[in-house]
Design an enzyme around this catalytic site. Structure first.
Site, PDB file in Angstrom:
ATOM      1  N   GLU A 282       0.837  -1.207   0.000  1.00 43.10           N
ATOM      2  CA  GLU A 282       0.000   0.000   0.000  1.00 43.10           C
ATOM      3  C   GLU A 282       0.868   1.252   0.000  1.00 43.10           C
ATOM      4  O   GLU A 282       0.462   2.300  -0.498  1.00 43.10           O
ATOM      5  CB  GLU A 282      -0.937  -0.011   1.220  1.00 43.10           C
ATOM      6  CG  GLU A 282      -2.356   0.345   0.839  1.00 43.10           C
ATOM      7  CD  GLU A 282      -3.360   0.217   1.976  1.00 43.10           C
ATOM      8  OE1 GLU A 282      -3.026   0.503   3.130  1.00 43.10           O
ATOM      9  OE2 GLU A 282      -4.503  -0.170   1.685  1.00 43.10           O
ATOM     10  N   HIS A 303       6.860 -26.545   0.605  1.00 48.74           N
ATOM     11  CA  HIS A 303       6.041 -27.553  -0.075  1.00 48.74           C
ATOM     12  C   HIS A 303       4.870 -26.905  -0.800  1.00 48.74           C
ATOM     13  O   HIS A 303       3.850 -27.541  -1.034  1.00 48.74           O
ATOM     14  CB  HIS A 303       5.538 -28.575   0.949  1.00 48.74           C
ATOM     15  CG  HIS A 303       6.658 -29.283   1.642  1.00 48.74           C
ATOM     16  ND1 HIS A 303       7.082 -30.541   1.279  1.00 48.74           N
ATOM     17  CD2 HIS A 303       7.476 -28.878   2.645  1.00 48.74           C
ATOM     18  CE1 HIS A 303       8.108 -30.893   2.057  1.00 48.74           C
ATOM     19  NE2 HIS A 303       8.357 -29.902   2.882  1.00 48.74           N
ATOM     20  N   LYS A 415     -13.661   1.370  -3.705  1.00 47.84           N
ATOM     21  CA  LYS A 415     -14.527   1.678  -2.556  1.00 47.84           C
ATOM     22  C   LYS A 415     -15.716   2.524  -3.014  1.00 47.84           C
ATOM     23  O   LYS A 415     -16.857   2.297  -2.602  1.00 47.84           O
ATOM     24  CB  LYS A 415     -13.745   2.463  -1.501  1.00 47.84           C
ATOM     25  CG  LYS A 415     -12.640   1.702  -0.808  1.00 47.84           C
ATOM     26  CD  LYS A 415     -12.050   2.604   0.288  1.00 47.84           C
ATOM     27  CE  LYS A 415     -10.730   2.080   0.806  1.00 47.84           C
ATOM     28  NZ  LYS A 415     -10.042   3.030   1.682  1.00 47.84           N
TER      29      LYS A 415
HETATM   30  O1  PA5 Z   1      -3.000   1.531   5.953  1.00 44.99           O
HETATM   31  C1  PA5 Z   1      -4.046   2.102   5.748  1.00 44.99           C
HETATM   32  O2  PA5 Z   1      -4.147   3.335   5.851  1.00 44.99           O
HETATM   33  C2  PA5 Z   1      -5.303   1.339   5.405  1.00 44.99           C
HETATM   34  O3  PA5 Z   1      -5.045   0.006   5.132  1.00 44.99           O
HETATM   35  C3  PA5 Z   1      -6.285   1.426   6.551  1.00 44.99           C
HETATM   36  O4  PA5 Z   1      -5.719   0.888   7.701  1.00 44.99           O
HETATM   37  C4  PA5 Z   1      -7.590   0.702   6.235  1.00 44.99           C
HETATM   38  O5  PA5 Z   1      -8.114   1.176   5.034  1.00 44.99           O
HETATM   39  C5  PA5 Z   1      -8.598   0.901   7.346  1.00 44.99           C
HETATM   40  O6  PA5 Z   1      -8.810   2.266   7.550  1.00 44.99           O
HETATM   41  P1  PA5 Z   1      -9.462   2.804   8.867  1.00 44.99           P
HETATM   42  O7  PA5 Z   1      -8.521   2.564   9.982  1.00 44.99           O
HETATM   43  O8  PA5 Z   1      -9.648   4.271   8.602  1.00 44.99           O
HETATM   44  O9  PA5 Z   1     -10.759   2.100   9.047  1.00 44.99           O
END
Ligand code: PA5
Length: 447
Positions: A282, A303, A415
């Site tokens: 990410e 494996h 989303k």
């Molecule tokens: O790393 C990130 O920013 C995302 O993966 C968030 O953790 C994830 O989208 C969840 O977001 P939130 O904590 O606002 O619910």
């Protein structure tokens, strides 16, 4: 305590010309110091920590009075907790465990949620809703259903069994907390989910499980302290292992190594692979750049996917996680058949080291550049150091490849389309795109 070690011997560090990446160490050091001073890298400077420790102290008796914690969260709001659970609270998955129990609801699975709703004794369950934004649909939708059930079963006192970890000012959860008098812990400003394991996001569930969460923080702080120092400069940065890892990673990407295996030969730390995968993917998958993280567990994946690592496309590098001081385990009995006689006089724990060595050598022999991260122990303090190292390396890699490692713009499209599909107001472009997509003739085949 013995030091953790990065073993660069098989990394191809020089062959990849990784040193050239350090040319920008001066400007990166200045940028890092500037961002720390501006409060933009709280995962490293941890300005919130004293208050958080105080808050956790105050909450400990209350939190531990529950038998179950049901954590609603996703992505960075869940993966750290699960990594800590699997590494330091393995008893929950082992025979005869009689509590406490942590359940992490980080998906949209009606069967799983139904089982939580029908089988958990809610009066003995603390529902921890973890969301920095306070509006993530996967988390909030579960909250609505659990809230309903809590209200039915516990009446007016339902909020005693609820705790939010969220932004201190913004978002739906903050509004709910204010309106319904729900306890909260804060996710600090500028602390994105994937960098938040050492905030209330990870430390609250860690405390519930009885994990030494202070040692996690202390370990990470050791790694961060030279970086957060006001006198950070090119020389101190170049000597920092996280920056060296970043130079190596950026050089690998430039040379077409676009997959990065995270091979854990500490079996109970396997979920740090998933935690790292999110952190890396990410943070760095932007503008056509980055490398795909591939979490793998030794010996299990020898494996499974290891054939591909060894003899598939030559585009993989590897972070190889080991710990020579894992317990020796049970000794083998004497009555072992001749063809397994090499096990006599040895113990079960020796197997993982031999298999790790074999896999590491095989990867190297098959031209997979590899850095071994050798932990001196599998303690919380060591895990804190590992997390600190990897979070800092991720930021530096992002800056070296000239992307922003703390946002994730590309994930928004899906989303918004999902919200449009569910009929959320506005989102006209998404609704038009959905109509066009759904009206496209599908090329379908039965099987
Ligand atoms: O790393 C990130 O920013 C995302 O993966 C968030 O953790 C994830 O989208 C969840 O977001 P939130 O904590 O606002 O619910």
């Amino acid at each position: 305590m013995a030091a953790n070690i990065l073993d660069w011997t098989d990394s191809w560090f020089e062959k990849l010309d990784s040193e050239s990446k350090a040319d920008s160490a001066g400007s990166i050091a200045a940028k890092f110091s500037g961002e720390v001073a501006d409060g933009k890298l709280p995962f490293c400077s941890m300005p919130f920590m004293a208050e958080l420790m105080h808050d956790l102290d105050g909450l400990e008796d209350y939190v531990k009075s529950f038998d179950h914690m049901l954590l609603l969260g996703i992505g960075g709001s869940a993966l750290g907790a699960r990594a800590l659970q699997k590494a330091f609270f393995p008893q929950q998955d082992q025979p005869c465990h009689d509590g406490p129990w942590l359940w992490i609801a980080d998906n949209v699975c009606s069967k799983t949620l139904d089982s939580y709703l029908t089988k958990l004794p809610l009066e003995k369950t603390l529902v921890a809703v973890v969301s920095k934004s306070g509006g993530t649909i996967e988390t909030i939708s579960q909250y609505f259903l659990i809230r309903e059930k809590l209200q039915q079963e516990l009446g007016d006192n339902w909020n005693r069994n609820t705790l939010f970890v969220t932004d201190k000012e913004k978002g739906f959860l903050r509004e709910q907390a204010d309106e319904l008098s729900i306890r909260t812990l804060e996710v600090p400003d500028n602390l994105g989910g994937r960098y938040s394991i050492l905030s209330a996001v990870g430390l609250l569930p860690a405390m519930f499980m009885g994990i030494d969460y202070r040692a996690l923080v202390e370990g990470a702080a050791e790694v961060f302290s030279p970086l957060a120092a006001p006198d950070l400069n090119a020389d101190s940065l170049v000597n920092h292992p996280s920056f060296k890892l970043a130079c190596w990673s950026a050089a690998l990407m430039e040379k077409g190594f676009n997959e990065l295996i995270f091979f854990s030969y500490i079996p109970q730390w396997a979920c740090f692979g998933q935690w790292f995968a999110q952190l890396w993917a990410e943070s760095l998958g932007k503008d056509g750049k980055g490398s795909q993280p591939l979490p793998a567990t030794g010996a299990t994946d020898q494996h499974s996917v290891n054939q591909m690592f060894l003899d598939g496309p030559r585009n993989k590098a590897c972070l190889f996680l080991t710990c020579p001081s894992l317990p020796e385990g049970q000794p083998f009995p004497e009555n072992i058949p001749d063809n397994f006689s090499y096990l006599k006089g040895k113990s079960f724990g020796e197997l993982i080291h031999a298999e790790g060595l074999g896999t590491k050598m095989a990867l190297s022999a098959n031209n997979v550049p590899l850095v071994e991260m050798q932990m001196s122990s599998d303690s919380e303090e060591s895990a804190g150091r590992l997390m600190g190292l990897l979070m800092a390396a991720t930021i530096f890699t992002g800056w070296l490849i000239d992307i922003n490692p703390v946002d994730q713009p590309a994930v928004e499209m899906g989303k918004l389309l999902a919200k449009a599909r569910l009929g959320a107001s506005g989102l006209q472009d998404e609704k038009d795109n959905l109509n066009a997509f759904l009206n496209t003739r599908r090329e379908e085949q039965d099987f």
